[in-house]
Design a protein around this motif. Sequence first.
Motif, PDB file in Angstrom:
ATOM      1  N   SER A 129       4.323   0.016   5.210  1.00 46.50           N
ATOM      2  CA  SER A 129       3.982  -0.412   6.565  1.00 46.50           C
ATOM      3  C   SER A 129       5.004   0.189   7.521  1.00 46.50           C
ATOM      4  O   SER A 129       6.127   0.506   7.126  1.00 46.50           O
ATOM      5  CB  SER A 129       3.972  -1.939   6.691  1.00 46.50           C
ATOM      6  OG  SER A 129       5.229  -2.493   6.363  1.00 46.50           O
ATOM      7  N   ALA A 288      -1.168  -5.610   8.659  1.00 43.31           N
ATOM      8  CA  ALA A 288      -1.763  -5.458   9.983  1.00 43.31           C
ATOM      9  C   ALA A 288      -1.960  -6.798  10.671  1.00 43.31           C
ATOM     10  O   ALA A 288      -1.635  -6.960  11.860  1.00 43.31           O
ATOM     11  CB  ALA A 288      -3.103  -4.724   9.864  1.00 43.31           C
ATOM     12  N   GLU A 293       2.537  -5.148  11.779  1.00 41.64           N
ATOM     13  CA  GLU A 293       3.045  -3.802  11.560  1.00 41.64           C
ATOM     14  C   GLU A 293       1.876  -2.818  11.488  1.00 41.64           C
ATOM     15  O   GLU A 293       0.714  -3.209  11.499  1.00 41.64           O
ATOM     16  CB  GLU A 293       3.857  -3.760  10.271  1.00 41.64           C
ATOM     17  CG  GLU A 293       5.124  -4.595  10.310  1.00 41.64           C
ATOM     18  CD  GLU A 293       5.793  -4.636   8.956  1.00 41.64           C
ATOM     19  OE1 GLU A 293       6.772  -3.898   8.773  1.00 41.64           O
ATOM     20  OE2 GLU A 293       5.353  -5.399   8.079  1.00 41.64           O
ATOM     21  N   TYR A 294       2.236  -1.559  11.379  1.00 37.02           N
ATOM     22  CA  TYR A 294       1.219  -0.526  11.181  1.00 37.02           C
ATOM     23  C   TYR A 294       0.920  -0.383   9.695  1.00 37.02           C
ATOM     24  O   TYR A 294       1.826  -0.079   8.909  1.00 37.02           O
ATOM     25  CB  TYR A 294       1.696   0.816  11.717  1.00 37.02           C
ATOM     26  CG  TYR A 294       1.672   0.935  13.219  1.00 37.02           C
ATOM     27  CD1 TYR A 294       0.492   1.239  13.897  1.00 37.02           C
ATOM     28  CD2 TYR A 294       2.823   0.746  13.963  1.00 37.02           C
ATOM     29  CE1 TYR A 294       0.463   1.359  15.279  1.00 37.02           C
ATOM     30  CE2 TYR A 294       2.811   0.870  15.350  1.00 37.02           C
ATOM     31  CZ  TYR A 294       1.630   1.173  16.002  1.00 37.02           C
ATOM     32  OH  TYR A 294       1.609   1.285  17.361  1.00 37.02           O
ATOM     33  N   THR A 301      -6.695   0.291   9.421  1.00 37.08           N
ATOM     34  CA  THR A 301      -6.138   0.459  10.757  1.00 37.08           C
ATOM     35  C   THR A 301      -5.672  -0.882  11.296  1.00 37.08           C
ATOM     36  O   THR A 301      -6.065  -1.939  10.809  1.00 37.08           O
ATOM     37  CB  THR A 301      -7.173   1.062  11.725  1.00 37.08           C
ATOM     38  OG1 THR A 301      -8.343   0.217  11.758  1.00 37.08           O
ATOM     39  CG2 THR A 301      -7.585   2.457  11.278  1.00 37.08           C
ATOM     40  N   THR A 302      -4.831  -0.818  12.328  1.00 36.95           N
ATOM     41  CA  THR A 302      -4.306  -2.038  12.906  1.00 36.95           C
ATOM     42  C   THR A 302      -5.411  -2.872  13.545  1.00 36.95           C
ATOM     43  O   THR A 302      -6.382  -2.334  14.087  1.00 36.95           O
ATOM     44  CB  THR A 302      -3.221  -1.733  13.957  1.00 36.95           C
ATOM     45  OG1 THR A 302      -2.738  -2.970  14.489  1.00 36.95           O
ATOM     46  CG2 THR A 302      -3.769  -0.886  15.089  1.00 36.95           C
ATOM     47  N   LEU A 310      -1.128   4.491  15.676  1.00 37.15           N
ATOM     48  CA  LEU A 310       0.100   5.112  15.190  1.00 37.15           C
ATOM     49  C   LEU A 310       0.153   6.595  15.555  1.00 37.15           C
ATOM     50  O   LEU A 310       1.197   7.109  15.970  1.00 37.15           O
ATOM     51  CB  LEU A 310       0.199   4.929  13.666  1.00 37.15           C
ATOM     52  CG  LEU A 310       1.460   5.444  12.975  1.00 37.15           C
ATOM     53  CD1 LEU A 310       2.705   4.801  13.559  1.00 37.15           C
ATOM     54  CD2 LEU A 310       1.379   5.188  11.478  1.00 37.15           C
TER      55      LEU A 310
END
Length: 339
Positions: A129, A288, A293-294, A301-302, A310
């Motif tokens: 992440s 996520a 976090e990414y 995906t977030t 990102l």
Amino acid sequence: MRRPLIRRLTAFAAAALLVPTLASCGSDEDDAGLVIYSGRNENLVKPLLDELEEAVGTTVAVRYGDSAELSAQILEEGDRTKAGLFFSQDAGALGALSKQGLLQKLPPATLNQVEPAFRGSNGDWVGTSGRVRVLAYDPKQVTKVPDSVHELVKPEWKGRIGFVPTNASFQSFVTGMRVLEGDEATRTWLKGLKANEPKAYENNLKVMDAVGSGEVALGLVNHYYWYEQVAEKGEDKVGAKIHFLPGGDPGALVNTAGVGIVKGSDQADVAQKAVDFLLSKKAQTYFADETKEYPLAAGVTTTTKGLPPLKSLDAPKIDLGKLESLQETLKMLQDVGLV
């Protein structure tokens, strides 16, 4: 058998002298099928690691601590270490083990799930992440947010900046500046920051609170602290806002949490299953949704509202494994009087 440790103590391992004693929890390490040394905060990842036990099909013991400390302990323990998997808060601690040849090569199928920028150049660790450094700011005090951390040494910000000098993410950012701009330039910047009398806090949440209350105008934090507060309180009650720095500024470092399998461990097969779990859709969605976090594995995906993709971030280009020189960064921070 594990390979012998080439050098029993490196400069990075000396960081163990500067941090508290490790805490261990979970199953007994002697009886566990997998022992994880986790530099990730227990409050953040324990729910996920509790599910990992079922995913890998054996008992799991987790030892929580500071990432630098745990990396130093593995270096010092050598073939005596009980760790089968190292779960680090940042890439630098993984880079330290990789540099000493203490991490096992990961299969291409594992590595290729993550972009090359977020995995070890030696193919022995992979990011799970990501988080980006940002400036939190009080919109009541700040009409034009700086676009570079280099602006923070200007007189106008004297006494108006909050930061956590003992925080691993801040120290990784400073290490990143050293890699990108050199030690002399970084030392000059740190001296300028010190001269501006920044206010030190014990953690990033307190920095966010200080910015939100107007106690300071700016704060150096990771992005997810703001998004967590927004999710909890609502944006109108947080007070602070955040700014993503442009132009590849060192203050826009994107760092990664990640994992590596300890080389020579008899837990390697189950550790690989753990790596696969942490890159699975279930775990990546957890990062996520829960930690803001990414996610780094392809296909996830977030889900965080307002978080920029990102790939849209103008982060500095840096080999994250080179963030391993923590001890040199700590010495520099001590020399200029910031820690």
